[in-house]
Design an enzyme around this catalytic site. Structure first.
Site, PDB file in Angstrom:
ATOM      1  NE  ARG A 194       7.008  26.142  -6.427  1.00 16.03           N
ATOM      2  CZ  ARG A 194       7.782  25.091  -6.123  1.00 16.03           C
ATOM      3  NH1 ARG A 194       8.965  25.265  -5.551  1.00 16.03           N
ATOM      4  NH2 ARG A 194       7.398  23.881  -6.396  1.00 16.03           N
ATOM      5  CE1 TYR A 217      -3.914  41.372 -13.378  1.00 14.44           C
ATOM      6  CE2 TYR A 217      -4.521  43.153 -11.894  1.00 14.44           C
ATOM      7  CZ  TYR A 217      -4.602  41.816 -12.271  1.00 14.44           C
ATOM      8  OH  TYR A 217      -5.356  40.950 -11.540  1.00 14.44           O
ATOM      9  CG  ASP A 232       5.708  17.524 -18.049  1.00 16.69           C
ATOM     10  OD1 ASP A 232       6.733  18.167 -17.745  1.00 16.69           O
ATOM     11  OD2 ASP A 232       4.733  17.414 -17.294  1.00 16.69           O
ATOM     12  CB  THR A 285       8.511  23.298 -13.751  1.00 19.23           C
ATOM     13  OG1 THR A 285       9.457  22.233 -13.646  1.00 19.23           O
ATOM     14  CG2 THR A 285       7.111  22.757 -13.585  1.00 19.23           C
ATOM     15  CE  LYS A 316       9.272  19.377 -10.996  1.00 16.39           C
ATOM     16  NZ  LYS A 316       8.259  20.001 -11.834  1.00 16.39           N
ATOM     17  CD  GLU A 348      -5.807  40.394 -17.517  1.00 16.47           C
ATOM     18  OE1 GLU A 348      -6.678  40.510 -18.389  1.00 16.47           O
ATOM     19  OE2 GLU A 348      -6.058  40.328 -16.302  1.00 16.47           O
TER      20      GLU A 348
HETATM   21  N1  DSN Z   1       5.494  17.659  -7.994  1.00 16.57           N
HETATM   22  C1  DSN Z   1       6.549  17.470  -8.942  1.00 16.57           C
HETATM   23  C2  DSN Z   1       7.504  16.402  -8.508  1.00 16.57           C
HETATM   24  O1  DSN Z   1       7.837  16.388  -7.340  1.00 16.57           O
HETATM   25  O2  DSN Z   1       7.956  15.618  -9.318  1.00 16.57           O
HETATM   26  C3  DSN Z   1       6.063  17.262 -10.299  1.00 16.57           C
HETATM   27  O3  DSN Z   1       5.383  18.386 -10.690  1.00 16.57           O
END
Ligand code: DSN
Length: 418
Positions: A234, A53, A199, A225, A228, A55
């Site tokens: 993730r 932990y 984003d 994120t 990707k 925090e």
């Molecule tokens: N779910 C994602 C996508 O496939 O584009 C976006 O967060």
């Protein structure tokens, strides 16, 4: 070795992981938001850091024993700032959705107006969709793409912004295949004194490699994120100007999250380091080459591409004139070992569960070493499936071809001994 231990303890979960491993190894993953991490990310994310932990923030924790975790988080923050040229980074968001929520929570009050890209035109759930907190807690207005060319019409976006006067404008997309003019978005935001949030989840890897303009220079807040195109674990990150650092940090913790996932933050740090290498730049450049090739080959087989092409890692095929729904196409391709997603196309007449389009991208197949030649072959396979929708035997045939292709570009076989 660890997997064998799992087999002894919980054979059911072990078997399901093994099946998923085989699916990933022997399928063509063309879902543009998915990717394959390497062993270093797997090891880090599966490490003992999951036990702890922490925090709070480095040197300001609510738990003892955090000295090594402080160092890890500091390194992740420094790398995120350096990679994207940001003044401040928060690496704790558990996901892209949490990163977006944190920004809203930091600068908006419930009922404030936000303006984001319509989900039907490529936006994300969290950009103001009615079904998500973003459309329920805030008053959401949307902009879309032009009916004529399916591109952002910046004059129209400006007109909506001037009329609606949102407190925050969101741009960035889940299925917009073209370069976004962040400078123009900032100019629009400045005209009404709005915050600009970008984003960049889908394109973060491209941005890191200099293959797409960097929004950090223009936006008050940039969220992403890490799994990707960035090819990490993730998770999410918020980048912002120094003046918002305190507001963002308090919004993430204790505002919307509790304990940070330190095993994931360490893996983010590893991914961010990797993203600074020449190999990563070459990988992102190859993603764009592969996507352009796959897109133009599909077009050559007489499919309509939304907006007529791509500048990025993804594109959308409009299947309306083929009398095939996105849902049916997705299922037929999945049975053939090719993973894509059904996706709304701009001004789609079908529902989000059915759709008239499919979304394709190449980050995952590029990660396994495939190049333009393979993309041409993949386009042929896709065309065979979509032009013979009633032929179930053909799907078995294509699946064998996919298997043979994947065998030539091994992924995890050497590590897990498939
Ligand atoms: N779910 C994602 C996508 O496939 O584009 C976006 O967060």
């Amino acid at each position: 070795m660890f997997l064998e231990k799992l087999k002894e303890k919980d054979e059911i979960i072990y078997n399901l992981i093994k099946k998923e491993l085989e699916r990933e190894e022997f399928s063509l993953i063309l879902i543009p938001s998915e990717n394959y991490v390497d062993e270093t990310i797997l090891i880090t994310q599966g490490s003992i850091l999951t036990n702890k932990y922490a925090e709070g923030y480095p040197n300001r924790r609510y738990y003892s024993g955090c000295r090594y975790l402080d160092e890890i988080e500091e390194i992740a923050i420094t790398r995120a700032k350096e990679l994207f040229g940001a003044e401040h980074a928060n690496v704790q968001p558990h996901s892209g959705t949490n990163a977006n929520l944190a920004v809203y929570y930091a600068v908006l009050k419930p009922g404030d107006k936000i303006m984001g890209l319509d989900i039907a035109h490529g936006g994300h759930l969290t950009h103001g969709t009615a079904a998500s907190f973003s459309g329920r807690l805030y008053e959401a207005v949307t902009y879309g793409v032009s009916r004529e060319n399916e591109l952002f019409d910046y004059d129209e976006i400006e007109r909506i912004a001037l009329k609606e006067k949102p407190k925050l404008i969101v741009t960035g997309a889940s299925s917009y295949s073209r370069i976004i003019d962040f400078k123009r978005f900032r100019e629009i935001a400045d005209k009404i004194g709005a915050y600009l949030m970008v984003d960049m989840a889908h394109i973060a890897g491209l941005v890191a490699a200099g293959c797409h303009p960097n929004p950090v220079e223009y936006a008050h807040f940039v969220t992403t994120t890490t799994h990707k195109t960035l090819k990490g674990p993730r998770g999410g990150i918020v980048l912002c100007k120094k003046e918002f650092a305190k507001a963002i940090d308090s919004a993430v913790f204790p505002g919307i999250q509790g304990g940070p996932l330190m095993h994931v933050i360490a893996a983010k740090a590893v991914a961010l380091k990797n993203a600074m290498t020449p190999e990563f730049k070459a990988y992102q450049e190859q993603i764009i080459k592969n996507t352009k090739t796959l897109c133009s080959e599909i077009e050559r087989h007489d499919y309509r591409i939304v907006s007529g092409g791509t500048d990025t890692h993804l594109f959308l095929i409009d299947l309306s004139d083929k009398n095939i729904t996105g849902k049916d196409a997705q299922e037929a391709l999945e049975e053939s070992g090719i993973m894509v997603n059904k996706n709304l196309i701009p001004y789609d007449k079908r529902s989000p569960a059915i759709t008239s389009g499919i979304r394709l991208g190449t980050p995952a197949v590029t990660a396994r070493g495939m190049k333009e030649e393979e993309m041409k072959f993949v386009a042929q396979l896709i065309h065979h499936v979509l032009s013979n929708m009633g032929d179930i035997d053909l799907r078995r045939d294509i699946k064998e071809k996919v298997y043979a292709l994947c065998k030539k570009f091994p992924l995890y076989s050497n590590i897990f001994g498939l």
